[in-house]
Structures are given as structure tokens and as C-alpha cells.
Design a protein around this motif. Structure first.
Motif, PDB file in Angstrom:
ATOM      1  N   ALA A  70     -14.178 -48.975 138.798  1.00 53.26           N
ATOM      2  CA  ALA A  70     -13.071 -49.860 139.289  1.00 53.26           C
ATOM      3  C   ALA A  70     -13.663 -50.467 140.681  1.00 53.26           C
ATOM      4  N   GLY A  80      -9.652 -47.483 136.414  1.00 52.38           N
ATOM      5  CA  GLY A  80      -8.672 -46.678 137.316  1.00 52.38           C
ATOM      6  C   GLY A  80      -7.682 -45.809 136.452  1.00 52.38           C
ATOM      7  N   THR A  88     -13.883 -43.580 137.424  1.00 47.13           N
ATOM      8  CA  THR A  88     -13.052 -44.460 138.267  1.00 47.13           C
ATOM      9  C   THR A  88     -14.002 -45.186 139.181  1.00 47.13           C
TER      10      THR A  88
END
Length: 437
Positions: free
Chosen positions: A384, A85, A381
Motif C-alpha cells: 500500500a 491494506g 501491507t
């Protein structure tokens, strides 16, 4: 002191890409750029223990501290969320201030996280997962950014080499923590990580924007396959796509989904092998050690191979391998044969890891140099979301009588990611006649 040549100038190639030429690496830093590659590699090696190494430490920590499987896997899941993240803000920070500040801060965060894991009685979700995740994600993004800028003509191979250390670098820790006192190993690791990343932070630098190595003619590199072996399989972007334009093209969101699916499969393997109910220290060290080494070497191998066969093709083949390996790993776990588990863990690691390194080059090739790091930060990302899904899937079936559904889901997601990869296409691509193609 390094001096800047007076003939430094900006030029453009056939595709409209800009280059800053005339400066050698030693003119800028006093050292060959291989020094920067080595420093980035050392930092990635140092943080490798946080993902695969934590998995190997789970059985011992759970026994000593009375953690449940769910508590141990929660620590891993939150770490993955923070590590992936932070990628977009970490790339933003790198572009603004360079590598020194991010790496020095990350060195402290990573060391504190390891000390907390060594001495906290309860699951250290805040200290290990949050601080360690942010620290590792910052190191990852910073090192990828520096390597991409220092080796613009060899992004795939050099990113594969550096990111590979994030996998195979965990092997010494995996072996030690499986058989020695985890607290002692973690204390020693904290010191080594602090020193390794801290020294890299003090010495690692970045070149000027659009820098190009002086010994390579960028015009020939753009068009001549005798100079650039990546031609014609990897054609540069038709134009620059900043993040908003890359999202509107539809291809960046599709890459994001591929990362989510790939991460689900990859983190399921790590979490399941870490929490396997019948695991012995030998089983944990062998399975997770092989998984980590194969994941690292897979990144190195596929990065080089993608120059010759094309990024998208190699990525799709790697995901097919990773997805198919899930079914073999299922049979191996059910059969209880360690040799078979090691074999298929290696195949799974090699296949599932390729996406993280190949997507750096794919993002650069398709969306242009100027926003490579920002666009890759968005794509990465996705790990995540996939990490939480994969760890949760492993936790749900870690002690279940049958693990068939979990492995079928993981394998199916890997094959789905391969199918979606085949649907990717370069946005705005022009039809070009490339000499020598």
C-alpha cells in the motif's frame, strides 16, 4: 459423503512442528486437493485485470471522459492502498470463517467496481478503487491462505502458480480494452468476474488446522532431501513467532521495508506505461501485456527455483533483475523502440513480482506455520505504501521532458531492496545437522 478415518492423529517432527495426519484430501472434500488449487487459480485470474488491466484502460478512459493523468493515477493509487491494506483483516477473516463468505462478498464488490468503471463519468475513486480494492485484496488473501493450507509441503511452488495468475491473467483484458470499447469490455468482465469468484466461493474449502497429506511421511519430509528437495536451503523456523514476536525479531519489519521498495518499483512501471504521453494502443497493449505476463510467469518460476536455491537468494537475485531492468526500460522509452520497451518491461515484471509470492514461503519458513497468514498479511501491507509512492513518482514524470530521474529512483530502490534482502536472516535459528545435507 466424505468420511474421516478413525486413525487420524496429531504428531510432531524434529523441528517441533505439528501435523494432523491420516486424512486424505478426498476424505475431507470428496475431491483431490488439485480442485482447490484450480478454484483459487480461477479467482486470482479473475481479479488480475484490476491492476494491469486498469493501466491498459487508462488511455482510452482518459480520452473518452476527459480525465487528467493525475485523476486516472489517483484511481489506481487508491485501489492499491485498499487492495494491499485489507490483507491483514482479510487473513483474519479467512482464519475465522473460512473462504466462502469472503469470496462471495468479494465477488459482488469486484463486479460492482467494474460496472462503475464502465459507466461513471468521473473517476470512480469510491466505487472502483475502494470497493474493487477491498474485493481484490480479500480474494488475494483468501486464495493464498487456502493454497498454503492445502499444499503445506509445496507452498512456494503452489503459491507461485496461483499468484502468477494475478499477473498473466490480465493479458486478454489488456488486449481487448486497448482496441475495443472499454465500457463493453468492462461490462462483460464484470459478469465473468462475478461468476468466477462466486463459483469458487461456493466450492472452495480449507482443511483442518495443521493438516498434512496422508501419502507423505512428515518425519522424512522434515529431514530427507530425497523427499524434500528444499533441504538444506530452506530450514524451517526454530519456533513459532506470532506477529508481535516476529516484529520484535526485527526481520518482519525489514521484510515490510523490502515490500515497500519493491512495490514502489513495480507500481511505477505499471503507472508510467499506462500514462506514457506518446502511448498508442499498440504500445499500451504490448508493454503492459508483456509486463503482466512476465510478472505472472516470474512468480511461477521463482517459486520453483527457490526450493533448489533458497528463498532469500532467489528473492535477492530477482530484485537485482528488476532494479537493473529499470535502466534498460529508461533507455528503451527514450529511444522510442517498442521491441526494446517490451523486452525490458518483461524483465522488470519478472524481477519485481517475485517478492509477493516468495515472501509467503519465507515468512512461513522463518516464523512458523501457526502465524504464517497473519505475518504475511502484515508484510503484504507494505504494498500500500509502495504503491502510492510508485504511482506518485510516475505521475510526476509522465509528461515531463526527461524521465531519467524517475527511472533512476525506481532502479535504485530495486537494488536497495536486493541489498536489504541480503541482510535478512532467520530469527532464532538453531544449528542443525541434517541427514543427507
Amino acid at each position: 459423503m466424505p468420511t474421516v478415518p478413525r486413525d487420524t492423529r496429531d504428531i510432531h517432527d524434529y523441528y517441533g512442528r505439528r501435523y494432523r495426519v491420516g486424512e486424505r484430501d478426498v476424505d475431507l472434500t470428496g475431491r483431490p486437493r488439485e480442485w482447490m488449487l484450480g478454484l483459487a487459480w480461477i479467482s486470482m485470474f479473475a481479479i488480475s485485470l484490476f491492476q494491469y488491466g486498469f493501466g491498459a484502460a487508462v488511455p482510452a478512459l482518459a480520452r473518452e471522459r476527459g480525465w487528467s493523468v493525475g485523476e486516472a493515477l489517483t484511481v489506481l493509487a487508491v485501489w492499491v492502498v485498499c487492495q494491499a491494506g485489507v490483507s491483514f483483516p482479510a487473513t483474519w477473516l479467512y482464519r475465522r470463517v473460512g473462504p466462502r463468505v469472503p469470496l462471495l462478498v468479494a465477488a459482488v464488490l469486484c463486479a460492482v467496481a467494474l460496472l462503475a468503471l464502465a459507466h461513471d463519468a468521473g473517476p470512480p475513486v469510491v466505487t472502483y478503487s475502494v470497493l474493487g480494492g477491498v474485493g481484490c485484496g480479500t480474494v488475494y488473501a483468501t486464495c493464498i491462505g487456502a493454497v498454503t493450507q492445502w499444499f503445506p509441503e509445496r507452498v512456494a511452488t503452489r503459491v507461485g502458480f496461483v499468484s502468477g495468475a494475478f499477473g498473466y491473467g490480465a493479458l486478454p483484458f489488456v488486449v481487448l480494452v486497448s482496441f475495443a470499447d472499454p465500457a463493453v469490455v468492462l461490462d462483460a468482465a464484470a459478469v465473468l468476474v462475478l461468476v468466477a469468484i462466486g463459483v469458487s466461493g461456493l466450492l472452495l474449502s480449507r482443511p483442518p488446522a495443521n493438516w498434512w497429506p496422508a501419502h507423505i511421511d512428515p518425519h522424512r519430509f522434515a529431514l530427507d532431501r530425497r523427499v524434500n528437495r528444499s533441504i538444506p536451503n530452506n530450514v524451517p523456523a526454530a519456533r513459532a513467532f506470532p506477529p508481535w514476536a516476529a516484529v520484535r525479531s526485527g526481520m518482519l519489519p525489514l521484510m515490510f521495508v523490502v515490500v515497500v521498495l519493491t512495490a514502489t518499483m513495480a507500481l511505477f512501471d505499471v503507472a508510467y506505461l499506462a500514462a506514457h504521453a506518446d502511448a498508442t494502443p499498440a504500445f499500451t497493449a504490448a508493454s503492459l501485456g508483456t509486463l503482466a505476463v512476465a510478472a505472472g510467469l516470474g512468480r511461477v518460476w521463482t517459486g520453483s527455483l527457490s526450493d533448489r536455491l533458497g528463498r532469500k537468494r532467489v528473492l535477492a537475485l530477482a530484485l537485482v533483475l528488476g532494479g537493473t531492468a529499470q535502466f534498460g526500460l529508461l533507455a528503451a522509452v527514450r529511444g522510442g523502440t517498442l521491441a526494446a520497451v517490451v523486452l525490458f518491461a518483461g524483465l522488470a515484471g519478472a524481477g519485481t513480482s517475485a517478492g509477493y509470492s516468495l515472501l509467503v514461503s519465507l515468512v512461513r519458513d522463518w516464523f512458523g506455520d501457526d502465524a504464517t497468514l497473519a505475518n504475511y498479511g502484515i508484510v503484504y501491507t507494505g504494498k500500500a505504501f509502495g504503491g502510492v509512492a510508485g504511482v506518485s513518482l510516475a505521475g510526476a514524470y509522465a509528461g515531463a521532458p526527461s524521465t531519467v530521474p524517475a527511472f533512476l529512483v525506481a532502479g535504485g530502490l530495486g537494488l536497495l531492496a536486493a541489498a536489504l534482502t541480503a541482510r535478512l536472516h532467520q530469527p532464532g535459528r538453531r544449528v542443525l545437522s541434517v541427514p543427507g545435507a
